[in-house]
Design a protein around this motif. Structure first.
Motif, PDB file in Angstrom:
ATOM      1  N   PRO A  41       0.812  -1.226   0.000  1.00 31.78           N
ATOM      2  CA  PRO A  41       0.000   0.000   0.000  1.00 31.78           C
ATOM      3  C   PRO A  41       0.840   1.268   0.000  1.00 31.78           C
ATOM      4  O   PRO A  41       0.340   2.336   0.274  1.00 31.78           O
ATOM      5  N   HIS A 184       3.363  -8.908   3.269  1.00 36.31           N
ATOM      6  CA  HIS A 184       2.142  -8.074   3.282  1.00 36.31           C
ATOM      7  C   HIS A 184       1.731  -7.711   1.860  1.00 36.31           C
ATOM      8  O   HIS A 184       0.553  -7.635   1.525  1.00 36.31           O
ATOM      9  N   GLN A 185       2.754  -7.510   0.997  1.00 37.04           N
ATOM     10  CA  GLN A 185       2.469  -7.142  -0.388  1.00 37.04           C
ATOM     11  C   GLN A 185       1.861  -8.323  -1.149  1.00 37.04           C
ATOM     12  O   GLN A 185       0.893  -8.175  -1.905  1.00 37.04           O
ATOM     13  N   TYR A 188      -1.723  -8.930   0.030  1.00 32.80           N
ATOM     14  CA  TYR A 188      -2.593  -7.857  -0.476  1.00 32.80           C
ATOM     15  C   TYR A 188      -2.993  -8.125  -1.937  1.00 32.80           C
ATOM     16  O   TYR A 188      -4.174  -8.091  -2.298  1.00 32.80           O
ATOM     17  N   GLN A 192      -6.561  -9.315  -3.387  1.00 30.62           N
ATOM     18  CA  GLN A 192      -7.230  -8.423  -4.335  1.00 30.62           C
ATOM     19  C   GLN A 192      -7.723  -9.189  -5.554  1.00 30.62           C
ATOM     20  O   GLN A 192      -8.756  -8.856  -6.142  1.00 30.62           O
ATOM     21  N   TRP A 260      -7.089 -11.854   8.439  1.00 26.69           N
ATOM     22  CA  TRP A 260      -8.107 -11.641   7.398  1.00 26.69           C
ATOM     23  C   TRP A 260      -9.424 -12.281   7.812  1.00 26.69           C
ATOM     24  O   TRP A 260     -10.503 -11.689   7.641  1.00 26.69           O
TER      25      TRP A 260
END
Length: 502
Positions: A41, A184-185, A188, A192, A260
């Motif tokens: 992010p 984390h990337q 994510y 998505q 999550w």
């Protein structure tokens, strides 16, 4: 205040270490920050193509604190890093410090700490460490810390991609079965694209710390940037952290997946709570509307009752204007709703010298008298009394405001009817006298309304002139034909010129 002092002192120190010039941080109006274009992010693009992300907003906060405008140079990771190394950007952001990079860059303290891991297809088993993946092609990003780490560990079977999104798409398409990325990337981007169930994470390879850096030797710029970040208020930092991170990213992929699920459960529970609140609010709204409707129905029924009472009172006056006893009885029977009736309310009506008393010798505990006016002059009165009060009346006034209003309306109707009766009686008497006059005389009497053509003639017309015509013009012609010559102009003027003639 302390942050501002530190920032000013840092700027002064930077100025003391460099000769004043166009490139001096103290005189600089803008700086250019390089970074990856697709690095959520930290760096992303909104639907209009504008830079956004946690680091973009951090640099905008730095811009507010320093007054120095920030320009962004965002591209594929390798392209952005090459542009920084070529001097096209002043600062490189979201970069991991490695031994090789420290030779040419000065790094800041880390602004975030995360893990870098190997991710592999859920169809594969046994990827537990680097050695278990040596026989496989591993996907990496061009010039990323993962690539440098794996090459240092003796891995040559690497396939490089320009940005994280391209690497994830390649893994989803099966081009590579294993790839290296910040945890984390990876979570994510996989989440998505709804790919979380298709990949697993091996234990972390190393701990990566996100930093910003300037070219080695550019100490004045380093001090300026560092002081600017320190000048950002703590509340602003907390706001940015809560907006973009929400929780610590120092967690494994498995724990990340658990969070999550926890977040999903919280969302579901929140949805249930909102649904319950909505249902409760809806029930309250329905109850309010039902109560309002019932109140409206009661109000309408009361108004209908009052309208009926007014009608009954008018009928009582019309039919009994000369019968005072009958009028008083009807008024007592048809008093408005709210009167303590029928057992305890009684009426008296007095008109002129005539009076009817329905009260008699009953005890009077409350009374209300309304005058009756005829042509603006007192002519009588209407009195209502109680010989007992209801519990509601004992708590307040014996007579409600609407009762006073209704009795005044009734008294007004009585006065109007008496005045109307007087006019009718006078008119009837006048007509009777006129009829008697026309019957005893031998003359012909006629009355003509020239505007409407209406006319009236007495019975002598037939014996003197002849049959009475049905049309107005025939009547005028007959009358004009009977006029003597010397009166003809006068008769014609009366019949055709306006006015009435007899």
């Amino acid at each position: 205040m302390l942050s501002v002092v530190v920032f000013v002192a840092s700027v002064l120190m930077a100025a003391a270490q460099a000769l004043p010039g166009a490139d001096s941080p103290a005189l600089r109006r803008t700086i250019t920050v390089a970074g990856p274009a697709n690095f959520p992010p930290f760096f992303m693009q909104d639907p209009e193509g504008r830079p956004t992300g946690s680091r973009v907003e951090a640099w905008l906060a730095w811009q507010e604190a320093t007054g120095i405008e920030v320009e962004f140079l965002l591209d594929d990771w390798g392209v952005a890093l090459s542009a920084f190394e070529a001097g096209e950007a002043d600062v490189m952001d979201s970069i991991v410090a490695t031994a090789k990079r420290r030779e040419t860059m000065r790094f800041s303290e880390p602004f975030i700490t995360i893990h870098s891991s190997l991710f592999y297809s859920a169809e594969m088993l046994g990827i537990t460490d680097l050695d278990s993946a040596r026989s496989l092609v591993i996907g990496v990003m061009t010039r990323d810390a993962c690539e440098e780490f794996l090459r240092a560990a003796g891995f040559d079977a690497l396939r490089a991609y320009p940005d994280p999104a391209s690497l994830i798409e390649a893994a989803a398409a099966g081009e590579v079965r294993v790839f290296c990325m910040l945890e984390h990337q990876a979570w994510y981007l996989l989440g998505q694209r709804n790919l979380l169930d298709r990949f697993r994470a091996a234990p972390p390879l190393y701990v990566a710390q996100g930093r910003w850096a300037v070219r080695k030797g550019d100490d004045p710029l380093f001090l300026t940037v560092e002081a600017g970040f320190r000048a950002i208020p703590p509340d602003r930092w907390r706001e940015l952290d809560q907006k973009w991170y929400g929780r610590s990213l120092e967690e494994s992929g498995d724990r990340g997946r658990s969070d999550w699920l926890l977040q999903l459960a919280a969302i579901l529970l929140g949805g249930v709570a909102l649904a319950l609140l909505w249902a409760y609010a809806l029930r309250r709204k329905v109850r309010r509307e039902m109560a309002s409707r019932e109140g409206a129905e009661r109000w309408l029924a009361k108004r209908v009752r009052e309208a009926q009472t007014t009608h009954w009172a008018f009928e009582a006056v019309k039919d009994n204007v000369r019968d005072i006893a009958g009028m008083a009885s009807l008024l007592a029977r048809d008093l408005p709703e709210g009167f303590w009736f029928p057992k305890h309310a009684y009426a008296r009506v007095r008109l002129g010298d005539t009076c009817c008393d329905l009260i008699g010798t009953r005890p009077i505990v409350a009374s209300m008298t309304i005058p009756v006016l005829v042509d603006g002059r007192p002519y009588g009165e209407v009195t209502v009394v109680y010989d007992a009060l209801s519990p509601e009346q004992e708590k307040g006034d014996a007579f409600l405001a609407e009762e006073d209003r209704m009795m005044r309306l009734i008294a007004g109707r009585i006065g109007d009817q008496i005045a109307r009766q007087r006019v009718q009686d006078s008119l009837a008497l006048s007509e009777e006298r006129f009829r008697l006059v026309t019957e005893v005389t031998r003359d012909v009497y006629f009355d003509i309304d020239l505007a409407t053509g209406a006319f009236w003639v007495n019975d002598n017309y037939r014996s003197v002139i002849g049959e009475i015509p049905e049309e107005f013009d025939d009547l005028r012609a007959a009358l004009l034909a009977r006029a003597v010559p010397e009166d003809r102009e006068i008769v014609q003027a009366g019949l055709f010129g306006g006015g009435q003639g007899r």
